[in-house]
Design a protein around this motif. Structure first.
Motif, PDB file in Angstrom:
ATOM      1  N   VAL A   1     -19.855 -21.736   5.943  1.00 35.87           N
ATOM      2  CA  VAL A   1     -20.410 -20.664   5.118  1.00 35.87           C
ATOM      3  C   VAL A   1     -19.540 -19.423   5.263  1.00 35.87           C
ATOM      4  O   VAL A   1     -18.871 -19.228   6.286  1.00 35.87           O
ATOM      5  CB  VAL A   1     -21.871 -20.338   5.497  1.00 35.87           C
ATOM      6  N   LEU A   2     -19.555 -18.578   4.234  1.00 29.00           N
ATOM      7  CA  LEU A   2     -18.804 -17.327   4.259  1.00 29.00           C
ATOM      8  C   LEU A   2     -19.718 -16.225   4.776  1.00 29.00           C
ATOM      9  O   LEU A   2     -20.777 -15.962   4.202  1.00 29.00           O
ATOM     10  CB  LEU A   2     -18.292 -17.000   2.859  1.00 29.00           C
ATOM     11  N   ASP A   3     -19.312 -15.580   5.868  1.00 23.57           N
ATOM     12  CA  ASP A   3     -20.105 -14.530   6.504  1.00 23.57           C
ATOM     13  C   ASP A   3     -19.360 -13.206   6.465  1.00 23.57           C
ATOM     14  O   ASP A   3     -18.139 -13.160   6.263  1.00 23.57           O
ATOM     15  CB  ASP A   3     -20.398 -14.873   7.972  1.00 23.57           C
ATOM     16  N   GLU A   4     -20.098 -12.137   6.693  1.00 22.72           N
ATOM     17  CA  GLU A   4     -19.523 -10.813   6.889  1.00 22.72           C
ATOM     18  C   GLU A   4     -19.607 -10.505   8.384  1.00 22.72           C
ATOM     19  O   GLU A   4     -20.694 -10.480   8.959  1.00 22.72           O
ATOM     20  CB  GLU A   4     -20.287  -9.768   6.088  1.00 22.72           C
ATOM     21  N   LEU A   5     -18.458 -10.290   9.027  1.00 26.67           N
ATOM     22  CA  LEU A   5     -18.400 -10.076  10.466  1.00 26.67           C
ATOM     23  C   LEU A   5     -17.684  -8.764  10.779  1.00 26.67           C
ATOM     24  O   LEU A   5     -16.892  -8.274   9.975  1.00 26.67           O
ATOM     25  CB  LEU A   5     -17.652 -11.223  11.151  1.00 26.67           C
ATOM     26  N   PRO A   6     -17.935  -8.183  11.950  1.00 25.28           N
ATOM     27  CA  PRO A   6     -17.190  -6.971  12.343  1.00 25.28           C
ATOM     28  C   PRO A   6     -15.709  -7.286  12.493  1.00 25.28           C
ATOM     29  O   PRO A   6     -15.331  -8.384  12.903  1.00 25.28           O
ATOM     30  CB  PRO A   6     -17.810  -6.607  13.711  1.00 25.28           C
ATOM     31  N   GLU A   7     -14.869  -6.331  12.169  1.00 29.13           N
ATOM     32  CA  GLU A   7     -13.437  -6.542  12.329  1.00 29.13           C
ATOM     33  C   GLU A   7     -13.070  -6.547  13.807  1.00 29.13           C
ATOM     34  O   GLU A   7     -13.587  -5.753  14.593  1.00 29.13           O
ATOM     35  CB  GLU A   7     -12.643  -5.454  11.607  1.00 29.13           C
ATOM     36  N   PRO A   8     -12.162  -7.452  14.219  1.00 25.19           N
ATOM     37  CA  PRO A   8     -11.703  -7.439  15.603  1.00 25.19           C
ATOM     38  C   PRO A   8     -10.894  -6.183  15.891  1.00 25.19           C
ATOM     39  O   PRO A   8     -10.294  -5.592  14.988  1.00 25.19           O
ATOM     40  CB  PRO A   8     -10.838  -8.694  15.693  1.00 25.19           C
ATOM     41  N   GLN A   9     -10.857  -5.790  17.162  1.00 22.92           N
ATOM     42  CA  GLN A   9     -10.131  -4.592  17.580  1.00 22.92           C
ATOM     43  C   GLN A   9      -8.884  -4.983  18.365  1.00 22.92           C
ATOM     44  O   GLN A   9      -8.835  -6.045  18.996  1.00 22.92           O
ATOM     45  CB  GLN A   9     -11.042  -3.702  18.443  1.00 22.92           C
ATOM     46  N   PRO A  10      -7.854  -4.132  18.335  1.00 19.23           N
ATOM     47  CA  PRO A  10      -6.615  -4.453  19.062  1.00 19.23           C
ATOM     48  C   PRO A  10      -6.874  -4.662  20.550  1.00 19.23           C
ATOM     49  O   PRO A  10      -7.670  -3.952  21.159  1.00 19.23           O
ATOM     50  CB  PRO A  10      -5.731  -3.225  18.811  1.00 19.23           C
ATOM     51  N   ARG A  11      -6.161  -5.650  21.126  1.00 19.61           N
ATOM     52  CA  ARG A  11      -6.245  -5.942  22.550  1.00 19.61           C
ATOM     53  C   ARG A  11      -4.859  -6.297  23.069  1.00 19.61           C
ATOM     54  O   ARG A  11      -4.016  -6.785  22.328  1.00 19.61           O
ATOM     55  CB  ARG A  11      -7.191  -7.122  22.824  1.00 19.61           C
ATOM     56  N   ALA A  12      -4.649  -6.073  24.339  1.00 19.42           N
ATOM     57  CA  ALA A  12      -3.364  -6.400  24.950  1.00 19.42           C
ATOM     58  C   ALA A  12      -3.108  -7.898  24.872  1.00 19.42           C
ATOM     59  O   ALA A  12      -4.007  -8.708  25.093  1.00 19.42           O
ATOM     60  CB  ALA A  12      -3.347  -5.949  26.407  1.00 19.42           C
ATOM     61  N   GLY A  13      -1.875  -8.262  24.524  1.00 24.03           N
ATOM     62  CA  GLY A  13      -1.499  -9.665  24.467  1.00 24.03           C
ATOM     63  C   GLY A  13      -1.919 -10.379  23.201  1.00 24.03           C
ATOM     64  O   GLY A  13      -1.708 -11.588  23.078  1.00 24.03           O
TER      65      GLY A  13
ATOM     66  N   VAL B   1       4.424 -12.862   9.027  1.00 21.71           N
ATOM     67  CA  VAL B   1       4.397 -13.852  10.106  1.00 21.71           C
ATOM     68  C   VAL B   1       3.649 -15.108   9.670  1.00 21.71           C
ATOM     69  O   VAL B   1       2.833 -15.082   8.755  1.00 21.71           O
ATOM     70  CB  VAL B   1       3.719 -13.288  11.383  1.00 21.71           C
ATOM     71  N   TRP B   2       3.948 -16.224  10.369  1.00 23.36           N
ATOM     72  CA  TRP B   2       3.133 -17.423  10.300  1.00 23.36           C
ATOM     73  C   TRP B   2       2.423 -17.571  11.641  1.00 23.36           C
ATOM     74  O   TRP B   2       2.878 -17.032  12.669  1.00 23.36           O
ATOM     75  CB  TRP B   2       3.975 -18.659   9.980  1.00 23.36           C
ATOM     76  N   LEU B   3       1.300 -18.276  11.642  1.00 27.07           N
ATOM     77  CA  LEU B   3       0.503 -18.427  12.848  1.00 27.07           C
ATOM     78  C   LEU B   3       0.172 -19.893  13.072  1.00 27.07           C
ATOM     79  O   LEU B   3      -0.198 -20.611  12.128  1.00 27.07           O
ATOM     80  CB  LEU B   3      -0.814 -17.639  12.763  1.00 27.07           C
ATOM     81  N   ARG B   4       0.266 -20.311  14.326  1.00 32.79           N
ATOM     82  CA  ARG B   4      -0.053 -21.700  14.676  1.00 32.79           C
ATOM     83  C   ARG B   4      -0.108 -21.813  16.196  1.00 32.79           C
ATOM     84  O   ARG B   4       0.721 -21.263  16.898  1.00 32.79           O
ATOM     85  CB  ARG B   4       1.019 -22.641  14.114  1.00 32.79           C
ATOM     86  N   GLY B   5      -1.076 -22.580  16.710  1.00 32.48           N
ATOM     87  CA  GLY B   5      -1.111 -22.922  18.120  1.00 32.48           C
ATOM     88  C   GLY B   5      -1.821 -21.907  18.981  1.00 32.48           C
ATOM     89  O   GLY B   5      -2.570 -21.042  18.505  1.00 32.48           O
ATOM     90  N   SER B   6      -1.611 -22.010  20.299  1.00 34.23           N
ATOM     91  CA  SER B   6      -2.216 -21.124  21.305  1.00 34.23           C
ATOM     92  C   SER B   6      -3.742 -21.128  21.236  1.00 34.23           C
ATOM     93  O   SER B   6      -4.396 -20.125  21.526  1.00 34.23           O
ATOM     94  CB  SER B   6      -1.681 -19.689  21.152  1.00 34.23           C
ATOM     95  N   GLY B   7      -4.312 -22.254  20.815  1.00 34.47           N
ATOM     96  CA  GLY B   7      -5.767 -22.396  20.797  1.00 34.47           C
ATOM     97  C   GLY B   7      -6.442 -21.982  19.509  1.00 34.47           C
ATOM     98  O   GLY B   7      -7.666 -22.155  19.366  1.00 34.47           O
TER      99      GLY B   7
ATOM    100  N   PRO C   1      -3.455 -14.776  19.706  1.00 36.99           N
ATOM    101  CA  PRO C   1      -2.523 -14.535  20.810  1.00 36.99           C
ATOM    102  C   PRO C   1      -1.124 -14.262  20.259  1.00 36.99           C
ATOM    103  O   PRO C   1      -0.706 -14.861  19.268  1.00 36.99           O
ATOM    104  CB  PRO C   1      -2.563 -15.848  21.609  1.00 36.99           C
ATOM    105  N   ASP C   2      -0.396 -13.351  20.917  1.00 38.00           N
ATOM    106  CA  ASP C   2       0.949 -13.012  20.458  1.00 38.00           C
ATOM    107  C   ASP C   2       1.825 -14.255  20.314  1.00 38.00           C
ATOM    108  O   ASP C   2       2.656 -14.345  19.405  1.00 38.00           O
ATOM    109  CB  ASP C   2       1.617 -12.049  21.446  1.00 38.00           C
ATOM    110  N   GLU C   3       1.629 -15.231  21.213  1.00 38.75           N
ATOM    111  CA  GLU C   3       2.486 -16.421  21.215  1.00 38.75           C
ATOM    112  C   GLU C   3       2.296 -17.300  19.979  1.00 38.75           C
ATOM    113  O   GLU C   3       3.120 -18.179  19.702  1.00 38.75           O
ATOM    114  CB  GLU C   3       2.211 -17.269  22.462  1.00 38.75           C
ATOM    115  N   ALA C   4       1.213 -17.095  19.242  1.00 34.52           N
ATOM    116  CA  ALA C   4       0.931 -17.924  18.069  1.00 34.52           C
ATOM    117  C   ALA C   4       1.713 -17.479  16.845  1.00 34.52           C
ATOM    118  O   ALA C   4       1.710 -18.176  15.827  1.00 34.52           O
ATOM    119  CB  ALA C   4      -0.563 -17.897  17.750  1.00 34.52           C
ATOM    120  N   LEU C   5       2.379 -16.324  16.913  1.00 36.24           N
ATOM    121  CA  LEU C   5       3.046 -15.758  15.744  1.00 36.24           C
ATOM    122  C   LEU C   5       4.521 -16.130  15.708  1.00 36.24           C
ATOM    123  O   LEU C   5       5.203 -16.182  16.734  1.00 36.24           O
ATOM    124  CB  LEU C   5       2.928 -14.234  15.744  1.00 36.24           C
TER     125      LEU C   5
END
Length: 289
Positions: free
Chosen positions: A14-26, A79-85, A101-105
């Motif tokens: 289903v399509l939901d409305e969620l709070p935007e994530p905030q910047p975090r280290a890593g 960027v493309w994103l893939r992996g890191s869980g 995660p930074d490593e996914a980019l």
């Protein structure tokens, strides 16, 4: 932000409305431009995958977009994103603002369609690793590819021909002409029917099982033919796949490689999940905002 969420295994997204994530280290925040819908997403959604995020979760293991905030990449970087869980152990990419995660980019070339940037990794790297890392394909060898109209199969055909191989896209084409290599992308009865076309001493790379995950095997016949069955596990081969990404993206950018994509609005994730199960569908499904 709008995000697709799954509340239980096998339950329609289903399509939901969620709070935007905030910047975090890593971690990086990426404005999603396209997010792929693949068979791994279906497997996680079914509950059959070996790992899954806590319920409810946002699916999606691949995407492309532009960086909003990151310690590693400048805002606006494509960027493309893939992996890191992503999409397997934590929330994934089917949302307007991806927290990854930074490593996914990875960096995406200017001018490359974002839908291609989201969809390229799995089929392109799988085909490359199957041919070059596992099979050791050589110019002049004869190659049979099953599921050649699918994303991985199509890419395998293109990359094999680029290497100088003689490629057959259907088992009937190879009748009476034993092949050195079989790359099977579908499994099941099609794999069973294709194996006899491999010459004694040849090899078969097993990539997928959308047509079935069981293979009846006449052991005596198999031993006499001495065909090597070589499984492709891209989780174990991730480093090899990522190493090939720059050259693969360059080929997509200049048109040497072609990959079809079908776009679905973000709110039609259920339709995209169904579309990829249809026999004969071409290319990859992507969700767009």
């Amino acid at each position: 932000m709008k995000a697709v969420r799954i509340s239980g295994f096998g339950i329609a997204p289903v399509l939901d409305e969620l709070p935007e994530p905030q910047p975090r280290a890593g971690r990086s925040l990426v404005r999603m431009a396209a997010a792929t819908v693949g068979h791994i997403d279906r497997t996680v959604w079914s509950g059959a995958f070996f790992a899954h995020p806590p319920l409810p979760y946002i699916p999606g293991v691949e995407a492309a977009g532009t960086v909003v905030a990151s310690d590693r990449h400048a805002p606006g970087q494509r960027v493309w994103l893939r992996g890191s869980g992503l999409g397997t152990t934590e929330n994934g990419t089917w949302c307007e603002l991806i927290d990854a995660p930074d490593e996914a980019l990875g960096l995406l070339p200017d001018g490359l369609d974002m839908a291609l940037g989201a969809a390229f990794f799995s089929p392109c790297t799988s085909a490359w690793v199957a041919l070059h890392e596992i099979a050791g394909l050589r110019a002049g060898e004869r190659v049979l590819v099953t599921g050649a109209t699918g994303a991985v199969g199509s890419m395998t055909v293109q990359l094999a021909r680029e290497t100088g191989a003689v490629v057959f896209a259907r088992a009937e084409e190879a009748a009476g002409q034993p092949v050195d290599l079989l790359v099977d992308t579908v499994g099941g009865p099609m794999l069973e029917a294709a194996l006899p076309h491999v010459a004694p001493g040849g090899r078969a790379v097993l990539v997928g099982y959308t047509a079935g995950n069981l293979l009846p095997l006449n052991i005596a016949h198999f031993l006499q033919r001495d065909v090597a069955l070589l499984p492709l596990n891209m989780f174990r081969r991730d480093a090899a796949g990522r190493a090939a990404v720059p050259s693969l993206l360059a080929r997509l950018s200049d048109g040497r490689l072609k990959l079809e994509v079908k776009r679905f609005p973000l709110g039609e994730a259920a339709s995209a999940l169904e579309w990829i199960t249809q026999r004969g569908h071409r290319g990859r499904a992507v969700l767009v905002p």
